[in-house]
Design an enzyme around this catalytic site. Structure first.
Site, mmCIF file in Angstrom:
data_model
loop_
_atom_site.group_PDB
_atom_site.id
_atom_site.type_symbol
_atom_site.label_atom_id
_atom_site.label_comp_id
_atom_site.label_asym_id
_atom_site.label_seq_id
_atom_site.Cartn_x
_atom_site.Cartn_y
_atom_site.Cartn_z
ATOM 1 N N LYS A 277 1.724 -3.088 6.802
ATOM 2 C CA LYS A 277 2.235 -3.181 5.426
ATOM 3 C C LYS A 277 3.752 -2.971 5.403
ATOM 4 O O LYS A 277 4.472 -3.661 4.680
ATOM 5 C CB LYS A 277 1.524 -2.173 4.520
ATOM 6 N N SER B 8 0.829 -1.208 0.000
ATOM 7 C CA SER B 8 0.000 0.000 0.000
ATOM 8 C C SER B 8 0.858 1.251 0.000
ATOM 9 O O SER B 8 1.972 1.264 0.538
ATOM 10 C CB SER B 8 -0.887 -0.009 1.255
ATOM 11 N N TYR C 47 -2.553 -0.112 10.521
ATOM 12 C CA TYR C 47 -2.710 -0.735 9.205
ATOM 13 C C TYR C 47 -1.483 -0.464 8.341
ATOM 14 O O TYR C 47 -0.886 -1.375 7.771
ATOM 15 C CB TYR C 47 -3.963 -0.218 8.498
#
Length: 339
Positions: free
Chosen positions: A154, A125, A150
């Site tokens: 990643k 991402s 989050y």
């Protein structure tokens, strides 16, 4: 060649399964159905004429993952989508994100590294860049301190894959993509989040169809031309095709390094208000929206420098944001029985 697609009934995963099957790959899907529906299998089958193999597995279950690799010992590549993905939720419940996004990755790599030669495509991402200092964002941009758990999963996920690839037969491509939107032009599959949508476009379409009373625009005081956040919105079909291109690159041993990184976007940024205005123009639907306070974890702007993906990977986004918004609206109407 058999390819495992984790989260293969999700939004990006299902579109990638379609593109893989269209290119002749045998696909087995793992999905725990926590944010997807078994009916998506029917959509994939209707589009491609072939039903992928399916296993309902929670990838946090190490024994279940080991049993999968024993059963499917001919899997030679993984495209890994399965992960919790809402920025706001990750801020509120970080342990859920660390367990789900990192534990599952470890178990998959443990299974894959037993193979003589294997390929791994990671759904990463643009959040790994945090608030990048320069626009557009290149792959060489510094990895910033993550703005959310989050985003941190990643970043850590990329580090885990790199460490494992350096000491195993795994070759990997990390695809850092920006904001996927839209639906397949057949309207057989699309984005269908469970509960309240965390992403802009499904919230827009659900508001337009009457499912949501009002769309919240989180902040209009950012240092952007209209005060709202700017993102790079990429059509999900373009994004899906990039995963197939990346997989073929590894299979054909065209990768320059054991682990390669590519940004996937259109190279153009659009503000939240620009997306709203474009949706209204494309569909003729007026949206009821309201400016509210900023949301924790959101950055000001992010859009991709796509030169490396275009020139090295050999992939380029072809569909427009207007194409994506029109297809998302067609999908929403179909799902709600209002075609």
């Amino acid at each position: 060649m058999k390819i495992l697609v984790t989260g293969g009934l999700g939004f990006i995963g299902s579109h990638t399964v379609v593109e893989l099957q269209n290119e002749g790959f045998d696909v087995v899907v793992i999905d725990d159905l926590s944010n997807s529906s078994i009916e998506v299998l029917d959509g994939i089958t209707a589009i491609t004429g072939k039903k992928p193999e399916f296993e309902q597995i929670d990838l946090r279950d190490k024994a279940a993952v080991q049993a999968f690799f024993s059963k499917y010992n001919d899997v030679s590549g993984i495209i890994h989508f399965a992960a919790s993905k809402a920025v706001g939720e990750s801020v509120e419940n970080p342990l859920l994100y660390y367990e789900n996004n990192l534990g599952s990755l470890v178990y998959l790599l443990q299974g894959l590294q037993q193979k003589e030669k294997s390929h791994f495509i990671f759904s990463s991402s643009c959040t790994v860049y945090g608030q990048a200092e320069k626009m557009p964002i290149t792959e060489d941009a510094p990895i910033q301190v993550a703005m959310s758990p989050y985003g941190n999963t990643k970043q850590i996920g990329e580090e885990i894959i790199t460490d494992v690839a350096n000491v195993s037969n795994i070759s990997a491509i990390l695809l850092r993509y920006f904001n996927p939107v839209g639906a397949h032009d057949s309207v057989m599959i699309g984005e269908l989040p469970k509960g309240t949508p965390q992403n802009l476009v499904p919230f827009i379409t659900q508001t337009a169809i009457g499912l949501r009373e009002q769309l919240s625009v989180f902040g209009d005081d950012y240092p952007t031309p209209d005060g709202t956040c700017i993102r790079d919105y990429i059509h999900v079909v373009d994004l899906a095709k990039a995963h197939v291109t990346a997989l073929k690159r590894l299979i054909d041993s065209k990768n320059a390094d054991k682990v390669e990184v590519f940004n996937l976007g259109t190279g153009k940024g659009n503000s939240v208000l620009e997306v709203i205005n474009a949706f209204e123009k494309v569909t003729g639907q007026k949206l009821n929206y309201k400016i509210v306070a900023r949301r924790a974890g959101d950055i000001t702007e992010a859009y991709a420098d796509t030169a490396k993906a275009n020139n090295v990977l050999g992939w380029k986004a072809e569909l427009t944001m207007e194409d994506a918004l029109a297809s998302a609206w067609k999908w929403e109407k179909k799902v709600r029985g209002k075609e």
